[in-house]
Design a protein around this motif. Sequence first.
Motif, PDB file in Angstrom:
ATOM      1  N   GLU A 138      97.019  24.574  19.431  1.00 36.48           N
ATOM      2  CA  GLU A 138      97.264  22.895  18.851  1.00 36.48           C
ATOM      3  C   GLU A 138      98.942  22.577  18.020  1.00 36.48           C
ATOM      4  OE1 GLU A 138      93.553  22.049  16.943  1.00 36.48           O
ATOM      5  OE2 GLU A 138      93.538  24.188  15.795  1.00 36.48           O
ATOM      6  N   ASP A 152      94.150  28.439  21.100  1.00 33.98           N
ATOM      7  CA  ASP A 152      94.574  27.372  20.317  1.00 33.98           C
ATOM      8  C   ASP A 152      95.806  27.152  19.873  1.00 33.98           C
ATOM      9  OD1 ASP A 152      92.033  26.937  19.455  1.00 33.98           O
ATOM     10  OD2 ASP A 152      91.775  27.979  17.371  1.00 33.98           O
ATOM     11  N   SER A 187      94.196  33.383  16.543  1.00 30.53           N
ATOM     12  CA  SER A 187      94.398  32.664  17.459  1.00 30.53           C
ATOM     13  C   SER A 187      94.235  33.474  18.982  1.00 30.53           C
ATOM     14  CB  SER A 187      95.785  32.598  17.328  1.00 30.53           C
ATOM     15  OG  SER A 187      95.691  31.015  16.285  1.00 30.53           O
ATOM     16  N   ASP A 246     100.479  28.854  15.948  1.00 28.76           N
ATOM     17  CA  ASP A 246     100.110  29.389  14.379  1.00 28.76           C
ATOM     18  C   ASP A 246      98.956  30.826  14.808  1.00 28.76           C
ATOM     19  OD1 ASP A 246      98.753  28.614  12.826  1.00 28.76           O
ATOM     20  OD2 ASP A 246      96.391  27.828  12.934  1.00 28.76           O
ATOM     21  N   HIS A 280      98.319  33.897  15.070  1.00 28.71           N
ATOM     22  CA  HIS A 280      98.120  34.521  14.047  1.00 28.71           C
ATOM     23  C   HIS A 280      96.960  35.461  14.727  1.00 28.71           C
ATOM     24  CE1 HIS A 280      94.088  31.698  13.065  1.00 28.71           C
ATOM     25  NE2 HIS A 280      95.848  31.199  13.281  1.00 28.71           N
TER      26      HIS A 280
END
Length: 416
Positions: free
Chosen positions: A251, A249, A237, A232, A234
């Motif tokens: 996850e 982040d 993050s 993720d 982006h």
Amino acid sequence: ENAFEALTVETLPERLGNIPEIAGRLGGAPAGWKVREVGDGNLNLVFIVEGGSETLIIKQALPYVRLVGDSWPLPLKRSFFEYHALTRQEERAPGTVPAVHYFDETQALIAMEFLSPHIILRRALIEGQELPKIGRDLGLFMARTLFRGSDLSMKAADRKADLALFADNIDLCDITENLVFSDPYFEAPMNRHTPGLDALVKELRSDRDLKVEAQRMKHLFVSKAETMVHGDLHSGSVMVTPDDTRIIDPEFAFYGPMAFDVGMLIANYWMAYFSQRGHEENGSRASMRAYLLRVIEETWSTFRDEFAHLWRTERSGILYQAALYEDQDDGLASEQALNHVIHDLWTDMLGFAGIEMHRRILGLAHNADFEDIADESLRASCEAPALKFGRHIVVNRNKIQSLAELDRLAEALDQG
Ligand code: SR1
Ligand code: MG
């Protein structure tokens, strides 16, 4: 007895006050800690806790998607994947992620370093800040984590154990599989888009080539278990100061294609680029636009060059073993193979980038880059070129030769 319970600003001091790894660091009496909940992401609770001697971040997963509410349950185990991804990223690219001080699997809670005075990269780009280090730092982060988590580097047994560990991150992969790769391309219930884009959205949703290519990228995403990706990556993050870049982040981590992280990050720079015209109320963003194109070039070239360096100096896994070519010119064979691998990364990066641009404008989870443009017709006039650019790079990714070629396209589309 230790069943999951969401923390609140009020309960946090009492509940965490007797955990040595947390209370010992924070210092002072728990009743005196200053607690704020600052989570502005789509999924979790995030607390900043100021103690007598240190400040920490306490991140806790909720059993549902925060953005939508408890009608969309989501396993707490994502915190387990985040913890394990953070520890691996720290090993593979030291100093690039926040230090982790404590993890409680049942409470889905991670206590970690409070990064200050860092801000979220997305916010910095919206404000027009030209951060000097992000291209190099993020290019290095991706090359090191993606190379060192793969069969190019790891012992096969270790990699297979990690592949199995992260294979259970089913629900977060499911979010990406639906929200990123499928929903944008039909009238899915949770989609939304800016008024004024209807005609273009209809055109894209009836574009056969685009829809086939998007599914080919999804096929790659679900089947190419190449390395531990962030999943993720982006601009929300990444936390930055002019001197420091940290990635947060992870996850959504799982074993997937290397190019997914690269494509998602570069898509977010391109979206920052196309949104600049919507943030010109206090002056021209011409310099910011030029800066963003330079960052894209620097991120990609740093990634590619560091990947090539690791290939030449650390290739100790079961793939492309140097021993295979000992009787020939193994230098030539290794470089020939490297060229193929980098070429595939480039092509796949473009495909993933285009899809990420589409989902942030057509799907459920939008970007502040565009959402902060209050004037809807101005916003639509920024989003439309981004959608067209995304379509071009997904469908034509095998023919695109260089970023310079895409700079020219971005400039032409942005100027209308
Ligand atoms: C329902 S979650 C929506 C998005 O937020 C996360 O940050 C991921 O990008 C996900 O796709
Ligand atoms: Mg996140």
